[in-house]
Each structure stands twice: as C-alpha cells, then as structure tokens.
Design a protein around this motif. Sequence first.
Motif, mmCIF file in Angstrom:
data_model
loop_
_atom_site.group_PDB
_atom_site.id
_atom_site.type_symbol
_atom_site.label_atom_id
_atom_site.label_comp_id
_atom_site.label_asym_id
_atom_site.label_seq_id
_atom_site.Cartn_x
_atom_site.Cartn_y
_atom_site.Cartn_z
ATOM 1 N N VAL A 1 0.843 -1.095 -0.044
ATOM 2 C CA VAL A 1 0.180 -0.079 -0.073
ATOM 3 C C VAL A 1 0.771 1.196 -0.024
ATOM 4 O O VAL A 1 1.848 1.417 0.721
ATOM 5 C CB VAL A 1 -0.845 0.097 1.254
ATOM 6 N N VAL A 2 0.574 2.309 -0.846
ATOM 7 C CA VAL A 2 0.953 3.641 -0.675
ATOM 8 C C VAL A 2 0.070 4.629 -0.126
ATOM 9 O O VAL A 2 -1.117 4.620 -1.006
ATOM 10 C CB VAL A 2 1.603 4.102 -1.918
ATOM 11 N N LEU A 3 0.047 4.984 1.144
ATOM 12 C CA LEU A 3 -0.784 5.847 1.764
ATOM 13 C C LEU A 3 -0.470 7.252 1.581
ATOM 14 O O LEU A 3 0.664 7.715 1.799
ATOM 15 C CB LEU A 3 -1.267 5.588 3.040
ATOM 16 N N THR A 4 -1.159 8.342 0.892
ATOM 17 C CA THR A 4 -0.914 9.788 0.843
ATOM 18 C C THR A 4 -2.155 10.494 1.178
ATOM 19 O O THR A 4 -3.141 10.345 1.422
ATOM 20 C CB THR A 4 -0.393 10.181 -0.622
ATOM 21 N N GLY A 5 -1.867 11.621 1.379
ATOM 22 C CA GLY A 5 -2.904 12.720 1.711
ATOM 23 C C GLY A 5 -2.485 13.703 2.902
ATOM 24 O O GLY A 5 -1.627 13.555 3.666
ATOM 25 N N ASP A 6 -3.756 14.543 3.066
ATOM 26 C CA ASP A 6 -3.480 15.397 4.427
ATOM 27 C C ASP A 6 -4.084 14.548 5.632
ATOM 28 O O ASP A 6 -5.445 14.127 5.703
ATOM 29 C CB ASP A 6 -4.482 16.611 4.050
ATOM 30 N N LEU A 7 -3.285 14.059 6.212
ATOM 31 C CA LEU A 7 -3.504 12.870 7.457
ATOM 32 C C LEU A 7 -3.913 13.764 8.646
ATOM 33 O O LEU A 7 -3.950 13.252 9.780
ATOM 34 C CB LEU A 7 -2.395 11.953 7.875
ATOM 35 N N ASN A 8 -3.849 15.159 8.742
ATOM 36 C CA ASN A 8 -4.158 15.939 9.706
ATOM 37 C C ASN A 8 -3.553 15.553 11.037
ATOM 38 O O ASN A 8 -4.221 15.658 12.222
ATOM 39 C CB ASN A 8 -5.786 15.869 10.034
ATOM 40 N N VAL A 9 -2.278 15.256 10.976
ATOM 41 C CA VAL A 9 -1.392 14.874 12.401
ATOM 42 C C VAL A 9 0.273 15.417 11.876
ATOM 43 O O VAL A 9 0.448 15.075 10.766
ATOM 44 C CB VAL A 9 -1.701 13.643 12.631
ATOM 45 N N ALA A 10 0.476 16.136 12.930
ATOM 46 C CA ALA A 10 2.002 16.419 12.997
ATOM 47 C C ALA A 10 2.423 15.576 13.947
ATOM 48 O O ALA A 10 2.482 15.578 15.225
ATOM 49 C CB ALA A 10 2.491 17.891 13.353
ATOM 50 N N PRO A 11 3.350 14.499 13.508
ATOM 51 C CA PRO A 11 3.409 13.502 14.601
ATOM 52 C C PRO A 11 4.337 13.588 15.523
ATOM 53 O O PRO A 11 4.351 12.780 16.449
ATOM 54 C CB PRO A 11 4.213 12.261 13.125
ATOM 55 N N ALA A 12 5.400 14.525 15.273
ATOM 56 C CA ALA A 12 6.250 14.686 16.216
ATOM 57 C C ALA A 12 6.644 16.200 16.636
ATOM 58 O O ALA A 12 6.407 17.034 15.496
ATOM 59 C CB ALA A 12 7.653 13.734 15.850
ATOM 60 N N GLU A 13 7.492 16.843 17.554
ATOM 61 C CA GLU A 13 7.568 18.025 17.670
ATOM 62 C C GLU A 13 8.627 18.778 16.766
ATOM 63 O O GLU A 13 8.186 19.957 16.284
ATOM 64 C CB GLU A 13 8.527 18.167 19.081
ATOM 65 N N ILE A 14 9.439 17.935 16.010
ATOM 66 C CA ILE A 14 9.841 18.425 14.778
ATOM 67 C C ILE A 14 8.938 18.893 13.597
ATOM 68 O O ILE A 14 9.482 19.627 12.679
ATOM 69 C CB ILE A 14 11.287 17.500 14.253
ATOM 70 N N ASP A 15 7.752 18.299 13.719
ATOM 71 C CA ASP A 15 6.951 18.499 12.434
ATOM 72 C C ASP A 15 6.148 19.719 12.926
ATOM 73 O O ASP A 15 5.050 19.675 12.019
ATOM 74 C CB ASP A 15 6.146 17.181 12.338
ATOM 75 N N ILE A 16 6.378 20.508 13.946
ATOM 76 C CA ILE A 16 5.449 21.849 14.139
ATOM 77 C C ILE A 16 6.315 22.928 14.374
ATOM 78 O O ILE A 16 7.313 22.742 15.282
ATOM 79 C CB ILE A 16 4.315 21.320 15.017
ATOM 80 N N HIS A 17 5.914 24.095 14.150
ATOM 81 C CA HIS A 17 6.943 25.240 14.404
ATOM 82 C C HIS A 17 6.958 25.399 16.109
ATOM 83 O O HIS A 17 7.788 26.183 16.615
ATOM 84 C CB HIS A 17 6.519 26.528 13.849
ATOM 85 N N SER A 18 5.848 25.268 16.759
ATOM 86 C CA SER A 18 5.678 25.846 18.015
ATOM 87 C C SER A 18 5.045 24.650 18.855
ATOM 88 O O SER A 18 3.866 24.660 19.203
ATOM 89 C CB SER A 18 4.747 26.985 18.373
ATOM 90 N N PRO A 19 5.695 23.341 19.236
ATOM 91 C CA PRO A 19 5.158 22.240 19.857
ATOM 92 C C PRO A 19 4.687 22.680 21.257
ATOM 93 O O PRO A 19 3.322 22.168 21.644
ATOM 94 C CB PRO A 19 6.052 21.314 19.857
ATOM 95 N N LYS A 20 5.175 23.432 22.020
ATOM 96 C CA LYS A 20 4.609 23.577 23.363
ATOM 97 C C LYS A 20 3.354 24.366 23.460
ATOM 98 O O LYS A 20 2.633 23.919 24.466
ATOM 99 C CB LYS A 20 5.893 24.408 24.343
ATOM 100 N N THR A 21 3.266 25.273 22.432
ATOM 101 C CA THR A 21 1.747 26.034 22.623
ATOM 102 C C THR A 21 0.763 25.322 21.861
ATOM 103 O O THR A 21 -0.348 25.866 21.547
ATOM 104 C CB THR A 21 2.094 27.324 22.087
ATOM 105 N N ASN A 22 1.042 24.232 21.368
ATOM 106 C CA ASN A 22 -0.212 23.349 20.457
ATOM 107 C C ASN A 22 -0.467 22.165 20.913
ATOM 108 O O ASN A 22 -1.165 21.560 20.311
ATOM 109 C CB ASN A 22 0.354 23.391 19.182
#
Length: 375
Positions: free
Chosen positions: A263-284
């Motif tokens: 399977v190849v899964l793609t798309g907007d999965l609506n999750v930033a899996p880890a802190e590196i995947d979001i600019h401001s992890p502590k406030t989100n």
Amino acid sequence: MLTSWLRAAGTRTLLGHLVRRSHPLPMAPKRKAAAALSEAAVVNEDSKAAAPQHGKAKATAAAAAAKSKAAPAKRVAKAKPPPGPAWDASMRPQPLAAGTPACRILSWNVAGLRALLKKSKETDEGTRDELILTPVALAQKEQADVLCLQEIKLQQDHCADVLKDLDVPEGWHVSWNCSRDKKGYSGTAIISRQAPLSVSCGIGAEEHDGEGRVLTAEFPTFWLVNCYVPNSGAGLKRLEYRVNSWDKDFSAYLKRLEGSKPVVLTGDLNVAPAEIDIHSPKTNLKSAGFTPEERASFADNLIGQGFVDCFRTQYPEAVGYTYWGYRFNARANNKGWRLDHFLVSQQLHPSVHECYHLPAVLGSDHCPLGLVVKL
C-alpha cells in the motif's frame, strides 16, 4: 534615708558581683558569625602592613572561595536541542538514471479545487502577481504519473465543468469521491496517466464514507490510497470520533488491502507526528492535529502497523512543513506544520527512491509533496 541608700548600694554591689561571676550567654548564630567576621577583619587589618603583596591575592582568593561555598548553587536550565536544518530541494537525491522504471506520485490538499483553478486563471489573465499552476500543469512539470488531490470541495454535478478547466490531457484518467453528507466539503480525486486496474470510494463503513475522504486506486504493483483524514475540529469536538473510531477502522482497511499487495498511503492525514513537525510544539498541545491522542493514534494505527513515514525516514532531522496558516505571515516566516504525508508498506519501502516537498508551489495553504517509487 540612710537605710535606703545602704540597701540600694548593697543591691548594686551584689548585682555587680553576680555579673562578674556569671558565665556569658551564648550568642545567636547570626551574632556569632558577625563577631567572627569582625574579629577576622581586625586581624586582617593588623597583618596588612607585614604581609607580602602575594598574600593579598591569597586572601582575596580565599574570600572568594568562602563566598562561593556559602552561596547556594544556581540552577542551570538545560539547553534546548537546536532544531534540525530546514528542508530544501538541495537535499534531494540525484534523479534516477534515464530509463529506470518508476512511478512518480504527487499529492496536494488544494483547499478547494474551483478556488485554485480561479487563481490559476487570474495568473494567466495577469490580474494576479503570484504564479499559480493548475494541478495538471504541475503534474506535467514534475513529470508525475499520478496526482492525488484532497479537499476538492466539489459536488458530483460540478465535476464535468471542473474537468474542462483542469485541461486534462487526452488519455489520462480521472476519479472523484465527493462528499454526500455536506455540500462544498472535503472530497478527493485521483488523476493518472494510465487508468488504474480498479477504483473504489470509501473504506466500506457507512459511518465514515459520506464525506468523500478516501479514494483507492489499484495499480499493478501496489494499492494507492488517497485520504483526507477528519480534522478534530475547533474545541476538539471530533477528537473522540477521530482517534477511537475513524483511525482504527481506517487502519483495519489498509491492512486488508495489504493482504494482496503493498500500500502507498498519501494525503492530508491531519497530524504532525512529532515536535520536529510543528513550529511551536509547546503551545499547540491542545490544538487539533497535535494533541497527544492524535499523535499516539498515528503511532499505533499506522507506524505501529508496519507503515513507513517516507519523508521522516529519509530526512530524520530536517524541518519540512507542508501547511501554513494564512494569518501572521506564517508561510513567509516558515511557521508551519507537517500534516501531509506519504506512508508505504514496509515491504515496499526499499523501492522508494525519494520523498520530497514543493513549498514554493502556491495556491493553497498546503504545498504539494511527491514520491518516487522504483518499479
């Protein structure tokens, strides 16, 4: 009168005798320390003239050491690890050698396909400064074989007119899955150079399939699943549905497909899996897309089921976002989220040549991303 005076004198004599014979009262710690410091100061003053010059340095060092020993140790905050390098196209590997059999897939949340096509038309007419490409023009520019779109926001009766504006080349195949439950909402599409072996809408569960969120195309060597995962919404009102119903049933659907081919899964999965995947992890931590529940569900129902996050595996320390809000100049300041993904079955991962982003492509609050799989 004389008697009174004698009595008073005797009392004073007796008191003086008691004072001379009694032991001094012990000093309080603070007074004792002060007295000791005072005595030390006197001794120090007396010895200044006789002491050689280097004795002054020794005394100063000793005083500093005593002060350091007496002062409580200051708490030193742990330094935050620096964020990884910002991902850019220079990190991409060399292209495959000419003639190497491969499938090139693009994925893009277009945030309304008709709105994107309108922006592209304004570019052509010269009324918009930004260069906005149509999805098909982008696919041709990137030499993609398959294009997956999410959040097309179309009803079924819109598709024929939109197809004309897309300017799809002759021979290409287009599949739609439009929302039935809510107009102008959600929806997915797959556009491919060659017709898939089969196409199906949804995951076979009525409670999930009314919003047009999943479109699956079968190709000779893999299943391609194009998905727009439900957002947990304002106030996290759909969080319970998302993590305890949708995610579990969607994972089971993928595993059923995997029983016959990867399977190849793609798309907007609506999750930033880890802190590196979001600019401001502590406030989100309470923001939809980055709650502990959503990230744990991603880890359990996708990664834990043997699917590989292609971008993060290829670039373990790179900061690469795919979504930026329209407010506060977020895109220009690269304050984004990595919500869009390519995941593949573990047995297919060795065939993945690269996974990459196209952040310079405008027209949506998401950017396209690509995958190259050797066949």
